[in-house]
Design a protein around this motif. Structure first.
Motif, short mmCIF file in Angstrom:
data_model
loop_
_atom_site.label_atom_id
_atom_site.label_comp_id
_atom_site.label_asym_id
_atom_site.label_seq_id
_atom_site.Cartn_x
_atom_site.Cartn_y
_atom_site.Cartn_z
N GLY A 7 0.86 -1.19 0.00
CA GLY A 7 0.00 0.00 0.00
C GLY A 7 0.89 1.23 0.00
O GLY A 7 0.54 2.29 0.51
N GLY A 10 -0.22 4.70 -0.87
CA GLY A 10 -1.44 5.17 -0.18
C GLY A 10 -1.13 6.28 0.82
O GLY A 10 0.03 6.66 1.01
N GLU A 33 2.53 -2.20 -4.41
CA GLU A 33 1.20 -1.62 -4.67
C GLU A 33 0.35 -2.62 -5.45
O GLU A 33 0.84 -3.67 -5.87
CB GLU A 33 1.34 -0.31 -5.46
N ARG A 34 -0.91 -2.29 -5.63
CA ARG A 34 -1.80 -3.19 -6.38
C ARG A 34 -1.38 -3.20 -7.85
O ARG A 34 -0.98 -2.15 -8.39
CB ARG A 34 -3.26 -2.79 -6.22
N ASP A 73 1.66 -3.53 6.64
CA ASP A 73 0.52 -3.60 5.73
C ASP A 73 -0.61 -2.69 6.22
O ASP A 73 -1.27 -2.98 7.23
CB ASP A 73 0.05 -5.07 5.67
N THR A 75 -3.54 -1.71 4.25
CA THR A 75 -4.36 -1.74 3.03
C THR A 75 -5.80 -2.02 3.43
O THR A 75 -6.40 -1.21 4.14
CB THR A 75 -3.82 -2.79 2.02
N SER A 98 -4.41 -2.36 8.71
CA SER A 98 -5.70 -2.33 7.98
C SER A 98 -6.85 -2.50 8.98
O SER A 98 -6.71 -3.22 9.96
CB SER A 98 -5.78 -3.49 6.98
#
Ligand code: NAD
Length: 266
Positions: A7, A10, A33-34, A73, A75, A98
């Protein structure tokens, strides 16, 4: 310790990159990242405004984890669970920020934590975690004579509601009073909904603008009221807490930990 951040482009990812760069003994070795994210291939440090770090944003977590000891993480639950599967297979540690996990998703996470050490906390701020600690004492001391309401405020991009922090506050207070949070949480009042029950814990949310995060727990008695409020002014303290958790994980056995463990409160 070598740290990977997922992420990475972000809101929290950027602050985490700054926090890792500033932390002693931690090195950023991967940023993920995605797939399809427009900043894949760019330097993670430059994207975060932390200078060129020589770490390109990639989209393959397993590859990124090869040289990393720990994954941070921030996300979303379904992404985090897929990442936890990868970390458990590779024997890597995790810090998870998250929020918005369902009870079933939390159970799955607990399963991964039987194989690797994971710090999982809906709020990594030291101040909020001190609030968690004192909330228990306030609730226990006041007992059932005070009505409890929790109000949280966040920015207009937040996806989950109420916040993971507000839910945790509700759970702590409910536990302290011998109540089951899932039975007593009241998320909605509208129309002729009747008088407030003694046991319920009201959970209200406000969304707007760029509010980083505010939480108030009201203990409302007859003729007096206690309000415990935490206000987050910037995301940096979440990031610094996550980095502290990553350092704390060194050498820890498999298990599901939270910031109360990291801060030595339990
Ligand atoms: P954001 O949307 O700005 O960032 C999330 C990032 O994850 C995005 O860049 C997105 O592209 C990336 N992402 C999505 N799917 C991915 C995938 N499959 N693989 C890799 N990357 C992927 O959100 P944010 O404001 O940074 O918040 C992220 C999470 O952190 C939320 O759940 C939020 O509630 C939580 N949060 C927790 C704390 C805490 O202290 N625990 C503090 C702030 C925010």
């Amino acid at each position: 310790m070598n740290v990977a951040i997922v992420g990475a482009a972000g809101r929290m990812g950027g602050r985490l990159i700054h926090a890792v760069v500033e932390a002693e003994g931690l090195t950023l070795t991967a940023a993920v990242e995605r797939p399809g994210h427009p900043q894949i291939g760019m330097d993670a440090g430059l994207v975060a405004g932390a200078g060129d770090l020589g770490v390109k944003i990639g989209d393959d977590l397993a590859r990124g984890m090869a040289a990393a000891d720990v994954l941070i993480d921030f996300t979303f639950p379904e992404v985090t669970l897929a990442n936890a599967d990868i970390c458990a297979r590779l024997g890597k540690q995790m810090v998870i920020g998250s929020t918005g996990f369902t009870p079933e998703q939390r159970e799955k996470l607990a399963g991964f934590a039987r194989r690797i050490p994971i710090v999982f906390a809906p709020n990594m701020s030291v101040g909020v975690n001190v609030c968690f600690k004192i909330l228990k004492d306030i609730a226990k001391t006041l007992g059932d004579g005070f009505d409890i309401e929790i109000v949280e405020l966040h920015h207009n991009k937040k996806k989950d509601s109420p916040s993971g922090t507000a839910v945790r506050m509700g759970e702590i207070v409910a536990d302290a009073l011998g109540r089951d949070y899932n039975q007593v949480a009241n998320y909605h009042r509208e129309g002729m909904c009747g008088e407030r029950s003694k046991e319920e814990i009201g959970m209200q949310t406000v969304r707007g603008g760029d509010i980083v995060g505010e939480h108030t727990v009201y203990f409302i008695g007859m003729g007096e009221r206690i309000e415990l409020t935490h206000r987050a002014i910037s995301r940096d303290m979440f990031a610094r807490g996550a980095v502290r958790a990553a350092s704390w994980l060194a050498g820890k056995p498999a298990g599901l930990y939270d910031m109360q463990n990291v801060l030595g409160f339990k």
